[in-house]
Design a protein around this motif. Structure first.
Motif, PDB file in Angstrom:
ATOM      1  N   ARG A  74      -4.511  -1.244   4.501  1.00 49.08           N
ATOM      2  CA  ARG A  74      -3.007  -1.039   5.282  1.00 49.08           C
ATOM      3  C   ARG A  74      -2.157  -2.182   4.531  1.00 49.08           C
ATOM      4  NH1 ARG A  74      -4.954  -1.823  11.244  1.00 49.08           N
ATOM      5  NH2 ARG A  74      -6.757  -0.169  11.322  1.00 49.08           N
ATOM      6  N   SER A  75      -0.684  -1.926   4.918  1.00 46.28           N
ATOM      7  CA  SER A  75       0.466  -2.844   4.348  1.00 46.28           C
ATOM      8  C   SER A  75       0.021  -4.106   5.357  1.00 46.28           C
ATOM      9  CB  SER A  75       1.724  -2.390   4.681  1.00 46.28           C
ATOM     10  OG  SER A  75       2.665  -3.480   4.387  1.00 46.28           O
ATOM     11  N   GLY A  76      -0.072  -5.308   4.673  1.00 45.31           N
ATOM     12  CA  GLY A  76      -0.305  -6.647   5.278  1.00 45.31           C
ATOM     13  C   GLY A  76      -1.642  -6.993   5.133  1.00 45.31           C
ATOM     14  N   ASP A  77      -2.514  -6.166   4.468  1.00 47.96           N
ATOM     15  CA  ASP A  77      -4.040  -6.825   4.261  1.00 47.96           C
ATOM     16  C   ASP A  77      -3.902  -7.526   3.147  1.00 47.96           C
ATOM     17  OD1 ASP A  77      -4.899  -4.952   6.160  1.00 47.96           O
ATOM     18  OD2 ASP A  77      -5.664  -3.621   4.755  1.00 47.96           O
ATOM     19  N   ARG A  78      -4.492  -8.631   3.026  1.00 46.35           N
ATOM     20  CA  ARG A  78      -4.602  -9.658   2.235  1.00 46.35           C
ATOM     21  C   ARG A  78      -5.819  -9.544   0.967  1.00 46.35           C
ATOM     22  NH1 ARG A  78      -6.234 -15.752   2.551  1.00 46.35           N
ATOM     23  NH2 ARG A  78      -5.457 -16.571   0.721  1.00 46.35           N
ATOM     24  N   LEU A  79      -5.508  -9.226  -0.191  1.00 48.88           N
ATOM     25  CA  LEU A  79      -6.315  -8.901  -1.290  1.00 48.88           C
ATOM     26  C   LEU A  79      -7.257  -9.945  -1.536  1.00 48.88           C
ATOM     27  CD1 LEU A  79      -4.999  -6.131  -3.294  1.00 48.88           C
ATOM     28  CD2 LEU A  79      -6.602  -5.784  -2.016  1.00 48.88           C
ATOM     29  N   LEU A  80      -8.555  -9.904  -1.556  1.00 48.55           N
ATOM     30  CA  LEU A  80      -9.266 -11.323  -1.987  1.00 48.55           C
ATOM     31  C   LEU A  80      -9.607 -11.081  -3.330  1.00 48.55           C
ATOM     32  CD1 LEU A  80     -10.832 -11.999   1.416  1.00 48.55           C
ATOM     33  CD2 LEU A  80      -8.790 -13.139   0.633  1.00 48.55           C
ATOM     34  N   ALA A  81     -10.375  -9.942  -3.847  1.00 43.60           N
ATOM     35  CA  ALA A  81     -11.172  -9.624  -4.862  1.00 43.60           C
ATOM     36  C   ALA A  81     -11.043  -8.306  -5.317  1.00 43.60           C
ATOM     37  CB  ALA A  81     -12.657 -10.183  -4.804  1.00 43.60           C
ATOM     38  N   VAL A  82     -11.085  -8.070  -6.505  1.00 41.42           N
ATOM     39  CA  VAL A  82     -11.237  -6.676  -7.068  1.00 41.42           C
ATOM     40  C   VAL A  82     -12.699  -6.770  -7.982  1.00 41.42           C
ATOM     41  CG1 VAL A  82     -10.378  -5.002  -8.709  1.00 41.42           C
ATOM     42  CG2 VAL A  82      -8.810  -6.359  -7.254  1.00 41.42           C
ATOM     43  N   GLY A  83     -13.654  -5.845  -7.516  1.00 39.24           N
ATOM     44  CA  GLY A  83     -14.593  -5.927  -8.149  1.00 39.24           C
ATOM     45  C   GLY A  83     -15.404  -7.363  -7.911  1.00 39.24           C
ATOM     46  N   ASP A  84     -15.942  -8.000  -9.385  1.00 35.65           N
ATOM     47  CA  ASP A  84     -16.514  -9.486  -9.045  1.00 35.65           C
ATOM     48  C   ASP A  84     -15.099 -10.435  -9.148  1.00 35.65           C
ATOM     49  OD1 ASP A  84     -19.042  -8.478  -8.366  1.00 35.65           O
ATOM     50  OD2 ASP A  84     -19.412  -8.240 -10.678  1.00 35.65           O
ATOM     51  N   ARG A  85     -14.156  -9.914  -9.447  1.00 38.92           N
ATOM     52  CA  ARG A  85     -13.064 -11.058  -9.905  1.00 38.92           C
ATOM     53  C   ARG A  85     -12.102 -11.459  -8.607  1.00 38.92           C
ATOM     54  NH1 ARG A  85      -8.285  -9.371 -14.366  1.00 38.92           N
ATOM     55  NH2 ARG A  85      -6.774 -10.898 -13.638  1.00 38.92           N
ATOM     56  N   VAL A  86     -12.428 -12.601  -8.410  1.00 38.14           N
ATOM     57  CA  VAL A  86     -11.731 -13.216  -7.342  1.00 38.14           C
ATOM     58  C   VAL A  86     -10.267 -13.421  -7.588  1.00 38.14           C
ATOM     59  CG1 VAL A  86     -11.526 -15.490  -5.578  1.00 38.14           C
ATOM     60  CG2 VAL A  86     -13.806 -14.452  -6.334  1.00 38.14           C
ATOM     61  N   LEU A  87      -9.252 -13.000  -6.915  1.00 40.37           N
ATOM     62  CA  LEU A  87      -7.841 -13.196  -7.141  1.00 40.37           C
ATOM     63  C   LEU A  87      -7.314 -14.572  -6.975  1.00 40.37           C
ATOM     64  CD1 LEU A  87      -6.702  -9.843  -5.481  1.00 40.37           C
ATOM     65  CD2 LEU A  87      -7.511 -10.197  -8.029  1.00 40.37           C
ATOM     66  N   ASP A  88      -6.331 -14.607  -7.662  1.00 41.65           N
ATOM     67  CA  ASP A  88      -5.626 -16.043  -7.686  1.00 41.65           C
ATOM     68  C   ASP A  88      -4.843 -16.098  -6.223  1.00 41.65           C
ATOM     69  OD1 ASP A  88      -3.740 -18.309  -7.850  1.00 41.65           O
ATOM     70  OD2 ASP A  88      -2.833 -17.540  -9.662  1.00 41.65           O
ATOM     71  N   VAL A 141       0.975  -1.216  -0.110  1.00 45.03           N
ATOM     72  CA  VAL A 141      -0.019  -0.086   0.016  1.00 45.03           C
ATOM     73  C   VAL A 141       0.839   1.273   0.055  1.00 45.03           C
ATOM     74  CG1 VAL A 141      -1.759   1.444   1.236  1.00 45.03           C
ATOM     75  CG2 VAL A 141      -1.648  -1.093   1.317  1.00 45.03           C
ATOM     76  N   THR A 142       0.581   2.053  -0.978  1.00 41.84           N
ATOM     77  CA  THR A 142       1.499   3.347  -0.999  1.00 41.84           C
ATOM     78  C   THR A 142       0.835   4.364  -0.263  1.00 41.84           C
ATOM     79  OG1 THR A 142       1.791   2.633  -3.423  1.00 41.84           O
ATOM     80  CG2 THR A 142       2.239   5.028  -2.921  1.00 41.84           C
ATOM     81  N   PRO A 143       1.779   4.826   0.674  1.00 36.78           N
ATOM     82  CA  PRO A 143       1.301   5.901   1.484  1.00 36.78           C
ATOM     83  C   PRO A 143       0.626   7.068   0.807  1.00 36.78           C
ATOM     84  CG  PRO A 143       3.454   5.472   2.313  1.00 36.78           C
ATOM     85  CD  PRO A 143       3.241   4.732   0.944  1.00 36.78           C
ATOM     86  N   GLU A 144      -0.443   7.603   0.861  1.00 31.49           N
ATOM     87  CA  GLU A 144      -1.264   8.859   0.422  1.00 31.49           C
ATOM     88  C   GLU A 144      -1.916   8.206  -0.967  1.00 31.49           C
ATOM     89  OE1 GLU A 144      -1.967  11.393   1.910  1.00 31.49           O
ATOM     90  OE2 GLU A 144      -0.701  10.700   3.571  1.00 31.49           O
ATOM     91  N   GLY A 145      -1.844   7.015  -1.463  1.00 35.67           N
ATOM     92  CA  GLY A 145      -2.269   6.591  -2.532  1.00 35.67           C
ATOM     93  C   GLY A 145      -3.804   6.159  -2.325  1.00 35.67           C
ATOM     94  N   SER A 146      -4.639   5.716  -3.418  1.00 40.43           N
ATOM     95  CA  SER A 146      -5.832   5.493  -3.374  1.00 40.43           C
ATOM     96  C   SER A 146      -6.191   4.305  -2.416  1.00 40.43           C
ATOM     97  CB  SER A 146      -6.587   5.306  -4.802  1.00 40.43           C
ATOM     98  OG  SER A 146      -5.927   4.189  -5.395  1.00 40.43           O
ATOM     99  N   ALA A 147      -5.503   3.346  -2.386  1.00 43.63           N
ATOM    100  CA  ALA A 147      -5.691   2.262  -1.307  1.00 43.63           C
ATOM    101  C   ALA A 147      -5.507   2.515  -0.121  1.00 43.63           C
ATOM    102  CB  ALA A 147      -4.852   0.935  -1.839  1.00 43.63           C
ATOM    103  N   ALA A 148      -4.329   3.409   0.225  1.00 41.27           N
ATOM    104  CA  ALA A 148      -4.357   3.826   1.623  1.00 41.27           C
ATOM    105  C   ALA A 148      -5.546   5.061   2.005  1.00 41.27           C
ATOM    106  CB  ALA A 148      -3.162   4.631   1.823  1.00 41.27           C
ATOM    107  N   ARG A 149      -5.765   5.652   1.240  1.00 44.80           N
ATOM    108  CA  ARG A 149      -6.981   6.745   1.238  1.00 44.80           C
ATOM    109  C   ARG A 149      -8.400   5.695   1.528  1.00 44.80           C
ATOM    110  NH1 ARG A 149      -4.581   9.552  -2.589  1.00 44.80           N
ATOM    111  NH2 ARG A 149      -6.020   8.848  -4.008  1.00 44.80           N
ATOM    112  N   ALA A 150      -8.452   4.554   1.157  1.00 49.35           N
ATOM    113  CA  ALA A 150      -9.622   3.837   1.243  1.00 49.35           C
ATOM    114  C   ALA A 150      -9.604   2.941   2.654  1.00 49.35           C
ATOM    115  CB  ALA A 150      -9.917   3.002  -0.020  1.00 49.35           C
ATOM    116  N   GLY A 151      -8.272   2.954   3.306  1.00 53.08           N
ATOM    117  CA  GLY A 151      -8.422   2.422   4.507  1.00 53.08           C
ATOM    118  C   GLY A 151      -7.392   1.101   4.374  1.00 53.08           C
TER     119      GLY A 151
END
Length: 70
Positions: A13-27, A1-11
């Motif tokens: 944090r570094s260490g969060d495990r992404l599961l899906a983007v929209g309806d797309r479940v991630l590998d 997560v880049t400080p001051e980036g859109s992901a950080a502004r959305a809440g």
């Protein structure tokens, strides 16, 4: 997560495990595969389109909505 980036502004944090983007479940085969898949999915979203991310933090599922940046 880049400080001051859109992901950080959305809440996210570094260490969060992404599961899906929209309806797309991630590998989920590895952290690297998940990251690559997430980047690919986000590149496919227009920069003026909000997208929902599903992620896991400390074993709990959560969501955040953000507008991707290029």
């Amino acid at each position: 997560v880049t400080p001051e980036g859109s992901a950080a502004r959305a809440g996210l944090r570094s260490g969060d495990r992404l599961l899906a983007v929209g309806d797309r479940v991630l590998d989920a085969s590895s952290a690297q595969a998940r990251l690559s898949d997430a980047r690919s999915a986000l590149r496919a979203v227009d920069t003026d389109t909000r997208v929902r991310l599903r992620y896991e933090r400390d074993g709990k599922a959560a969501t955040a909505t953000l507008t991707p940046e290029r």
